[in-house]
Design a protein around this motif. Structure first.
Motif, PDB file in Angstrom:
ATOM      1  N   ARG A  79      -6.273   0.076  -6.800  1.00 38.43           N
ATOM      2  CA  ARG A  79      -6.892  -0.069  -5.477  1.00 38.43           C
ATOM      3  C   ARG A  79      -6.720   1.249  -4.713  1.00 38.43           C
ATOM      4  N   GLN A 106      -5.872  -8.660  -1.859  1.00 36.75           N
ATOM      5  CA  GLN A 106      -5.465  -7.751  -2.923  1.00 36.75           C
ATOM      6  C   GLN A 106      -5.254  -8.444  -4.263  1.00 36.75           C
ATOM      7  N   GLU A 135     -10.315  -8.307  -8.775  1.00 30.28           N
ATOM      8  CA  GLU A 135     -11.698  -8.697  -8.506  1.00 30.28           C
ATOM      9  C   GLU A 135     -12.557  -8.507  -9.752  1.00 30.28           C
ATOM     10  N   ASP A 167      -8.248   2.218  -2.162  1.00 30.48           N
ATOM     11  CA  ASP A 167      -8.267   2.071  -0.708  1.00 30.48           C
ATOM     12  C   ASP A 167      -6.865   1.846  -0.169  1.00 30.48           C
ATOM     13  N   LYS A 168      -5.975   1.292  -1.000  1.00 28.57           N
ATOM     14  CA  LYS A 168      -4.588   1.065  -0.602  1.00 28.57           C
ATOM     15  C   LYS A 168      -3.672   2.200  -1.064  1.00 28.57           C
ATOM     16  N   ASP A 172       0.850  -1.187   0.000  1.00 30.13           N
ATOM     17  CA  ASP A 172       0.000   0.000   0.000  1.00 30.13           C
ATOM     18  C   ASP A 172       0.887   1.239   0.000  1.00 30.13           C
ATOM     19  N   TRP A 217      -1.342  -4.104  -6.720  1.00 29.20           N
ATOM     20  CA  TRP A 217      -1.803  -2.710  -6.792  1.00 29.20           C
ATOM     21  C   TRP A 217      -3.128  -2.544  -7.525  1.00 29.20           C
ATOM     22  N   TRP A 218      -3.528  -3.519  -8.318  1.00 28.86           N
ATOM     23  CA  TRP A 218      -4.694  -3.365  -9.183  1.00 28.86           C
ATOM     24  C   TRP A 218      -5.935  -4.008  -8.575  1.00 28.86           C
ATOM     25  N   ILE A 219      -7.109  -3.516  -8.990  1.00 29.70           N
ATOM     26  CA  ILE A 219      -8.351  -4.143  -8.548  1.00 29.70           C
ATOM     27  C   ILE A 219      -9.087  -4.801  -9.707  1.00 29.70           C
TER      28      ILE A 219
END
Length: 631
Positions: free
Chosen positions: A103, A153, A156, A105-106, A59, A89-91
């Motif tokens: 991401r 992490q 998704e 949130d991170k 993060d 690092w990716w969502i």
């Protein structure tokens, strides 16, 4: 789109050559240096990477905390400048337009007006004097998706949204990373082209789409090397397109598979020579061995990468300073990237002091760009020597074992005159000493003693080619069928333990060009005469040699006595800037060495060719004995 259709338009991109050039005689002189020169890595990269410390749990706070420690501890002033985000690092990849989503949130600074962006983070790192690196994969999917067990992490969303690798999106992603987000480096993994076969459980369950593997890590013959090269060629075209200033760094991470230990030097700035490192002494030996004998395959602009430093955990934590110093010393001697893998927010000062040893760093960052050459290797003890830009030598005496070794360092190891004083400076203790002919010293278990040495050179008016491997490129090394290298230590990987039959030789490179030894790690011998200096390579090979102002080239050449085929004839040729300078008649095993020499004043590139007449079953080792550039 099928893999076959995808690769056809890339075939002409592979290694930057056209189809006709690929079909041309690989031994014909070109008059140009062919190792990788794009990007910005004239010296081995130094910095920090998130993976070893945090795996996918990276993060912004962790990353910036480590960056701040590098700055506060004075490590930035000593050359540590890359701050690299690895996996995690990716969502998702947005379905509507294929854009990668962060991401937030991170990485809260990525919350900007419009689409999330890493630009605020890279701007902040740049303002601190750092460069920023990011991570991706050759395939549709990434390593953590293939191997993480319940990890947080992970990408998704739908199957398509979780396809965050470069495959099918190379130019779009490279533009996003570099032109839009402001990154300066990229590490490209290869799990996506090895771990998603149709019969893989993760594919059969419907979690991911199948992609026929291009890499089989345990079988060179089942790896599609041209296809892997083509994918990297596409990346290189995009990097050049979206970095017009050429200021970028490309890290190849396919773990020594697909024979990359031979061709990585032509494709990227740093290239992994082995599978992942772990904080275990045995695993460090495996990674070290994967690069230690590949000095001729590393040059300014393209370096061997035995993986990140794992100082800070396990066998290399603050309770194991001898091991930590050895790890750091060996990576420095090999001109490996010095990428810290620790959580620097909590790293004890004694380990920071190791990272900050300016004298050891200077060996790694020496302008000559010569990886150390093996001068002695027996019974778990090794001596490595590298020639520095000012003519001095660095020498490392490495005890791999658990018992002390009473070693003898000789003038011959250093290629210094034995009848003249040799001055030594110990780069860990600061102690100074001198000797003539030889010197005895005790090396503790797992210790690496590193000296900077000054003396009178054996070759007073020049340099042996084996002293300047950074200026010698095996453009064609004669290897026809890549074979696993049996000299690499087989450790017990912590991710597999003692399941199965144990690790077997798996990293191709056996038979590759070597400094001061034959391709099969034997002394250089022609008709019974041994040469302590020279280049060993297979017939049907071409070496490129940069000439830094020398006036003459000379060597004693012949078929090495270790050749199995005594009837195979080999001719030797010397070219300068593409023009013929000298040659020999056909030579066979047992024939006395022949001199090959020429005036090379004003010539920028020499090419040394050993051409076998006809095609026979056995590879033929040849020796360029005492090959040297003279003033």
């Amino acid at each position: 789109m099928t893999l076959h259709r995808f690769l056809l338009p890339l075939a002409a991109l592979c290694a930057g050559t056209s189809l006709s050039a690929q079909m041309a005689d690989p031994l014909a002189p070109t008059g140009r240096w062919s190792a990788y020169q794009a990007g910005s890595a004239q010296l081995p990269p130094m910095g920090w990477n998130s993976w070893n410390a945090f795996f996918t749990h990276v993060d912004e706070e962790k990353l910036m905390g480590s960056a701040q420690r590098i700055r506060d501890a004075g490590l930035a002033r000593k050359g540590y400048r890359y701050i690299n985000i690895d996996d995690g690092w990716w969502i998702r990849r947005r379905a509507s337009d294929g854009r990668l989503m962060i991401r937030t949130d991170k990485f809260p600074s990525a919350r900007v007006k419009g689409d999330p962006s890493f630009r605020p983070l890279t701007d902040r790192l740049h303002a601190m004097g750092f460069k920023a690196g990011i991570y991706s994969d050759l395939g549709r999917n990434i390593c953590s998706q293939a191997y993480a067990d319940g990890s947080e992490q992970l990408p998704e969303g739908s199957v398509a949204e979780r396809e965050v690798g470069l495959y099918g999106h190379t130019d779009q992603d490279i533009r996003l990373f570099f032109a839009d987000w402001g990154f300066d480096a990229i590490k490209v993994d290869g799990c996506g082209i090895r771990a998603y076969a149709p019969d893989a459980e993760r594919v059969r369950s419907g979690q991911y789409r199948a992609l026929a593997p291009l890499i089989d890590q345990h079988s060179i013959s089942r790896s599609n090397i041209p296809a892997v090269k083509a994918l990297f060629a596409e990346i290189n075209q995009s990097l050049a397109r979206h970095n017009p200033d050429g200021d970028y760094m490309l890290s190849l991470c396919i773990w020594g598979s697909a024979n990359v230990r031979s061709w990585g030097k032509d494709v990227g700035n740093i290239s992994r020579t082995s599978d992942d490192i772990s904080p275990d002494w045995g695993r460090m030996l495996t990674n070290y061995d994967s690069a230690a004998r590949r000095a001729l395959y590393a040059h300014p602009g393209s370096w061997n990468d035995p993986d990140m430093l794992f100082i800070g955990k396990g066998d290399f934590d603050a309770n194991h300073l001898i091991e930590a110093k050895s790890h750091f010393s060996l990576w420095a001697m090999m001109n490996a990237p010095l990428l810290i893998g620790a959580d620097l927010r909590t790293t004890p000062q004694p380990l920071i002091d190791i990272f900050g040893n300016a004298d050891i760093i200077a060996l790694n960052q020496d302008q000559a760009g010569n990886q150390a050459v093996m001068a002695f290797d027996a019974d778990g003890f090794q001596i490595l020597v590298k020639t520095l830009a000012n003519g001095e030598k660095a020498v490392a005496l490495f005890n791999r074992g658990l018992a002390p070794v009473d070693a003898i360092l000789t003038a011959d190891h250093l290629k210094f005159r034995a009848d003249r004083p040799i001055a030594l400076a110990n780069l860990w203790t600061g102690e100074r000493s001198s000797f003539m002919r030889d010197m005895k010293l005790r090396v503790a278990p797992r210790e690496t003693v590193v000296f900077r040495a000054r003396g009178d050179r054996t070759l007073a008016d020049g340099l042996y080619l084996s002293e300047q491997p950074g200026m010698v490129n095996p453009a064609a090394d004669g290897v026809v069928q890549p074979e696993p290298d049996p000299t690499i230590y087989r450790s017990i990987p912590n991710w597999r333990g003692t399941r199965g039959i144990g690790e077997r030789p798996m990293y191709a490179g056996w038979g590759g060009a070597m400094a001061d030894f034959t391709p099969y790690n034997q002394p250089l011998v022609i008709a019974g005469k041994t040469y302590g200096s020279g280049i060993g390579i297979l017939a049907n090979s071409r070496l490129e040699v940069r000439n830094a102002g020398f006036a003459r080239f000379a060597a004693q050449v012949g078929v090495d006595d270790s050749a199995l085929d005594g009837d195979q004839a080999v001719r030797f040729f010397l070219y300068g800037d593409g023009r013929p300078l000298a040659s020999t008649p056909p030579m066979r095993r047992g024939a006395p060495a022949q001199a090959i020499a020429a005036d090379v004043k004003g010539i920028k590139l020499l090419e040394l060719v050993a051409r076998a007449d006809g095609v026979r079953g056995n590879a033929v080792p040849v020796s360029w004995g005492d090959a040297a550039l003279l003033r």
